[in-house]
Structure formats: structure tokens, C-alpha cells
Enzyme design. Structure first.
Site: not given
Ligand code: IMP
Ligand code: MG
Length: 185
Positions: A50-51, A106-107, A110, A159-160, A166, A172
Site C-alpha cells: 500500500k505504501g 515504490e515508497d 530498504d 525507520f520512517v 506506515d 500513512r
Molecule cells: P526491502 O525488500 O527490504 O527493500 O523492503 C522494502 C519495503 O519494506 C518497503 O516497500 C516498505 O513497505 C518496507 N519498509 C522498509 N523500510 C521502511 C520504513 O522505514 N518505514 C516503513 N516501511 C518500510
Molecule cells: Mg512497500
């Protein structure tokens, strides 16, 4: 940008990492760049739920092209706070990608594992192209390794929340991005 207090009494909300003004300014730049790069084409924006929904809504209105929209929802298997890279598609796209210029929206990237899975999955559907536009990227991630064409901001490891992001479905709707304080004292 950093340093100011968010206009909220919630003790879980820390300092603002990216202000609403900075987000809006950067989205104008990204929209202009995308409009130039994809001139003459009709890109399909694929939002990762949803982000990304807040970012996608604003980004789309900054793009001066006949864009179309679709959404995907994915969930990581296993531990919820550390991405394993094993991803399950919870909601698939409605549209056919054959011959389309796809822009994944993408939001935050990470570890990059979710994105790596998504890109591979979408590439297998015979699109003309697949590019990525991420609002946030963790500092230290190699943009080139991840092949991120468009990035809003690089942010520290904290973490943000806000602007689509969220904690347990909360925050959100904040118009800015701020640090999440796990244990306020
Ligand atoms: P990745 O596979 O580790 O790149 O995960 C990315 C996903 O983790 C994002 O699309 C978010 O849904 C979630 N995520 C990672 N860091 C944060 C954060 O700081 N706040 C909120 N959601 C996060
Ligand atoms: Mg996401």
C-alpha cells in the site's frame, strides 16, 4: 528539512526527515524528468501497495504524458521487519504488460530484495521496458546495483513513517516523512 518538530502530539513521531515542501519540489523534478525521458510514450505506472499510493498519486500528476495505472500488492514471507527476498503476490496486476513501458513506483527501497523480485517477475511478462521510481532509498544502498532510474531522496537507517509509509497501518496520511520513535520516554 531535518530538525523541525512535526505538528503532532504523538510521542512516536520524531523529527521530520523530508518535509512536505521538499517532497513536492522533488516530485515536480522527477515528473519533469520522466516526461522528458518517456516523451511520445504512454507509460504504465505500477504502484506497489500500500505504501506507494500517496507518492503515486502526486507523481502521476507531475507527469505530462498519457499515463495509465495498475497496482500490485506483495507480502514478504517470514519475519515482518527484515525482508527475506521471498515475496508472495497478494494482488496481481489487472493489465497485460506486453509491449508496455512500465514504471514501478515504490515508497522505499530498504534491502532492495522486494524490488529485485518484482522487477524479475514483471520482466518475464514481455514489457517493452521496466524502470523504477522510488521515493526513498536507504543511504548506503548502491543505486546502480539496484538499477534505480529515479530516486527522490536517500535517507538514514532510521525507520520512517508518513506520506504512505506506515507502522501497523498507521501514519500513512501524514503529509511529511518523519522518524518513528519506537520507545518514547
Ligand atoms: P526491502 O525488500 O527490504 O527493500 O523492503 C522494502 C519495503 O519494506 C518497503 O516497500 C516498505 O513497505 C518496507 N519498509 C522498509 N523500510 C521502511 C520504513 O522505514 N518505514 C516503513 N516501511 C518500510
Ligand atoms: Mg512497500
Amino acid at each position: 528539512m531535518a530538525g523541525s518538530q512535526p505538528p503532532s502530539e504523538d510521542p512516536h513521531l520524531g523529527e521530520v526527515i523530508v518535509s512536505a515542501d521538499a517532497i513536492s519540489q522533488r516530485i515536480s523534478e522527477l515528473g519533469a524528468q520522466i516526461s522528458e525521458d518517456l516523451a511520445g510514450r504512454a507509460p504504465l505506472l505500477v504502484g506497489v501497495l500500500k505504501g506507494a499510493f500517496v507518492f503515486m498519486a502526486d507523481l502521476a500528476r507531475a507527469i505530462d504524458l498519457p499515463v495509465e495505472f495498475d497496482f500490485m500488492a506483495v507480502s514478504s514471507y517470514g519475519n515482518a521487519t527484515k525482508s527475506s527476498g521471498v515475496v508472495r503476490i497478494v494482488k496481481d496486476l489487472d493489465l497485460d504488460l506486453t509491449g508496455r513501458d512500465v514504471l514501478i513506483v515504490e515508497d522505499i527501497i530498504d534491502s532492495g530484495l522486494t524490488l529485485a523480485y518484482l522487477r524479475k517477475n514483471l520482466m518475464a511478462r514481455n514489457p517493452a521496458s521496466v524502470e523504477v521510481c522510488a521515493l526513498l532509498v536507504r543511504e548506503g544502498l548502491q543505486k546502480t546495483d539496484l538499477d534505480l532510474r529515479y530516486v527522490g531522496f536517500s535517507i538514514p537507517p532510521d525507520f520512517v513513517v508518513g506520506y504512505g509509509l506506515d507502522v501497523a497501518e498507521k501514519y500513512r496520511n501524514l503529509p511529511y516523512i518523519c522518524r518513528y520513535v519506537e520507545d518514547p520516554t
